[in-house]
Design a protein around this motif. Sequence first.
Motif, PDB file in Angstrom:
ATOM      1  N   LEU A   1       0.820  -1.204   0.000  1.00 16.99           N
ATOM      2  CA  LEU A   1       0.000   0.000   0.000  1.00 16.99           C
ATOM      3  C   LEU A   1       0.859   1.262   0.000  1.00 16.99           C
ATOM      4  O   LEU A   1       0.580   2.211  -0.743  1.00 16.99           O
ATOM      5  CB  LEU A   1      -0.929  -0.017   1.221  1.00 16.99           C
ATOM      6  CG  LEU A   1      -2.059   0.987   1.257  1.00 16.99           C
ATOM      7  CD1 LEU A   1      -3.003   0.749   0.093  1.00 16.99           C
ATOM      8  CD2 LEU A   1      -2.805   0.871   2.563  1.00 16.99           C
ATOM      9  N   VAL A   2       1.921   1.278   0.798  1.00 14.87           N
ATOM     10  CA  VAL A   2       2.827   2.431   0.839  1.00 14.87           C
ATOM     11  C   VAL A   2       3.508   2.612  -0.511  1.00 14.87           C
ATOM     12  O   VAL A   2       3.616   3.741  -1.017  1.00 14.87           O
ATOM     13  CB  VAL A   2       3.863   2.265   1.978  1.00 14.87           C
ATOM     14  CG1 VAL A   2       4.992   3.264   1.850  1.00 14.87           C
ATOM     15  CG2 VAL A   2       3.185   2.399   3.326  1.00 14.87           C
ATOM     16  N   LEU A   3       3.959   1.513  -1.126  1.00 12.42           N
ATOM     17  CA  LEU A   3       4.593   1.618  -2.435  1.00 12.42           C
ATOM     18  C   LEU A   3       3.619   2.136  -3.489  1.00 12.42           C
ATOM     19  O   LEU A   3       4.009   2.887  -4.383  1.00 12.42           O
ATOM     20  CB  LEU A   3       5.164   0.266  -2.854  1.00 12.42           C
ATOM     21  CG  LEU A   3       6.380  -0.214  -2.059  1.00 12.42           C
ATOM     22  CD1 LEU A   3       6.776  -1.622  -2.499  1.00 12.42           C
ATOM     23  CD2 LEU A   3       7.544   0.743  -2.241  1.00 12.42           C
ATOM     24  N   LEU A   4       2.360   1.754  -3.397  1.00 10.62           N
ATOM     25  CA  LEU A   4       1.345   2.248  -4.318  1.00 10.62           C
ATOM     26  C   LEU A   4       1.169   3.755  -4.186  1.00 10.62           C
ATOM     27  O   LEU A   4       1.126   4.485  -5.179  1.00 10.62           O
ATOM     28  CB  LEU A   4       0.006   1.543  -4.068  1.00 10.62           C
ATOM     29  CG  LEU A   4      -1.179   2.061  -4.877  1.00 10.62           C
ATOM     30  CD1 LEU A   4      -1.026   1.679  -6.338  1.00 10.62           C
ATOM     31  CD2 LEU A   4      -2.469   1.524  -4.312  1.00 10.62           C
ATOM     32  N   VAL A   5       1.095   4.239  -2.958  1.00  7.21           N
ATOM     33  CA  VAL A   5       0.926   5.673  -2.713  1.00  7.21           C
ATOM     34  C   VAL A   5       2.155   6.444  -3.192  1.00  7.21           C
ATOM     35  O   VAL A   5       2.031   7.477  -3.853  1.00  7.21           O
ATOM     36  CB  VAL A   5       0.644   5.943  -1.215  1.00  7.21           C
ATOM     37  CG1 VAL A   5       0.711   7.424  -0.904  1.00  7.21           C
ATOM     38  CG2 VAL A   5      -0.707   5.372  -0.833  1.00  7.21           C
ATOM     39  N   VAL A   6       3.347   5.934  -2.898  1.00  3.59           N
ATOM     40  CA  VAL A   6       4.580   6.599  -3.340  1.00  3.59           C
ATOM     41  C   VAL A   6       4.631   6.642  -4.862  1.00  3.59           C
ATOM     42  O   VAL A   6       4.994   7.665  -5.455  1.00  3.59           O
ATOM     43  CB  VAL A   6       5.818   5.885  -2.757  1.00  3.59           C
ATOM     44  CG1 VAL A   6       7.098   6.364  -3.419  1.00  3.59           C
ATOM     45  CG2 VAL A   6       5.879   6.089  -1.258  1.00  3.59           C
ATOM     46  N   SER A   7       4.259   5.568  -5.505  1.00  5.96           N
ATOM     47  CA  SER A   7       4.246   5.523  -6.962  1.00  5.96           C
ATOM     48  C   SER A   7       3.242   6.515  -7.546  1.00  5.96           C
ATOM     49  O   SER A   7       3.526   7.189  -8.537  1.00  5.96           O
ATOM     50  CB  SER A   7       3.910   4.104  -7.426  1.00  5.96           C
ATOM     51  OG  SER A   7       3.795   4.051  -8.820  1.00  5.96           O
ATOM     52  N   ALA A   8       2.073   6.623  -6.931  1.00  3.54           N
ATOM     53  CA  ALA A   8       1.063   7.571  -7.411  1.00  3.54           C
ATOM     54  C   ALA A   8       1.535   9.013  -7.240  1.00  3.54           C
ATOM     55  O   ALA A   8       1.346   9.848  -8.134  1.00  3.54           O
ATOM     56  CB  ALA A   8      -0.254   7.355  -6.657  1.00  3.54           C
ATOM     57  N   ILE A   9       2.172   9.304  -6.115  1.00  4.61           N
ATOM     58  CA  ILE A   9       2.688  10.658  -5.882  1.00  4.61           C
ATOM     59  C   ILE A   9       3.812  10.968  -6.866  1.00  4.61           C
ATOM     60  O   ILE A   9       3.861  12.067  -7.429  1.00  4.61           O
ATOM     61  CB  ILE A   9       3.152  10.812  -4.421  1.00  4.61           C
ATOM     62  CG1 ILE A   9       1.945  10.787  -3.491  1.00  4.61           C
ATOM     63  CG2 ILE A   9       3.942  12.102  -4.228  1.00  4.61           C
ATOM     64  CD1 ILE A   9       2.289  10.723  -2.021  1.00  4.61           C
ATOM     65  N   ALA A  10       4.707  10.015  -7.089  1.00  6.97           N
ATOM     66  CA  ALA A  10       5.807  10.228  -8.028  1.00  6.97           C
ATOM     67  C   ALA A  10       5.271  10.454  -9.437  1.00  6.97           C
ATOM     68  O   ALA A  10       5.777  11.312 -10.173  1.00  6.97           O
ATOM     69  CB  ALA A  10       6.761   9.046  -8.003  1.00  6.97           C
ATOM     70  N   GLY A  11       4.251   9.726  -9.812  1.00  7.32           N
ATOM     71  CA  GLY A  11       3.644   9.924 -11.127  1.00  7.32           C
ATOM     72  C   GLY A  11       2.968  11.277 -11.243  1.00  7.32           C
ATOM     73  O   GLY A  11       3.027  11.925 -12.289  1.00  7.32           O
TER      74      GLY A  11
END
Length: 57
Positions: free
Chosen positions: A39-49
């Motif tokens: 879940l944390v990796l998903l959020v970080v990926s969405a923010i980076a995108g």
Amino acid sequence: MLSWTLTFLVVALIAGLLGFTGIAGAAAGVAKILFFIFLVLLVVSAIAGAVRGRTPR
């Protein structure tokens, strides 16, 4: 990583049904930890995108 989470979840459910409470608790704990990491990796990926200006596909 999501597949590992689902694997440990299934192991926890089967062990719980068979009465192996220690194994079920450990497998459920691992599944929970992996889920939150995912879940944390998903959020970080969405923010980076979003920072890069890309739209989700």
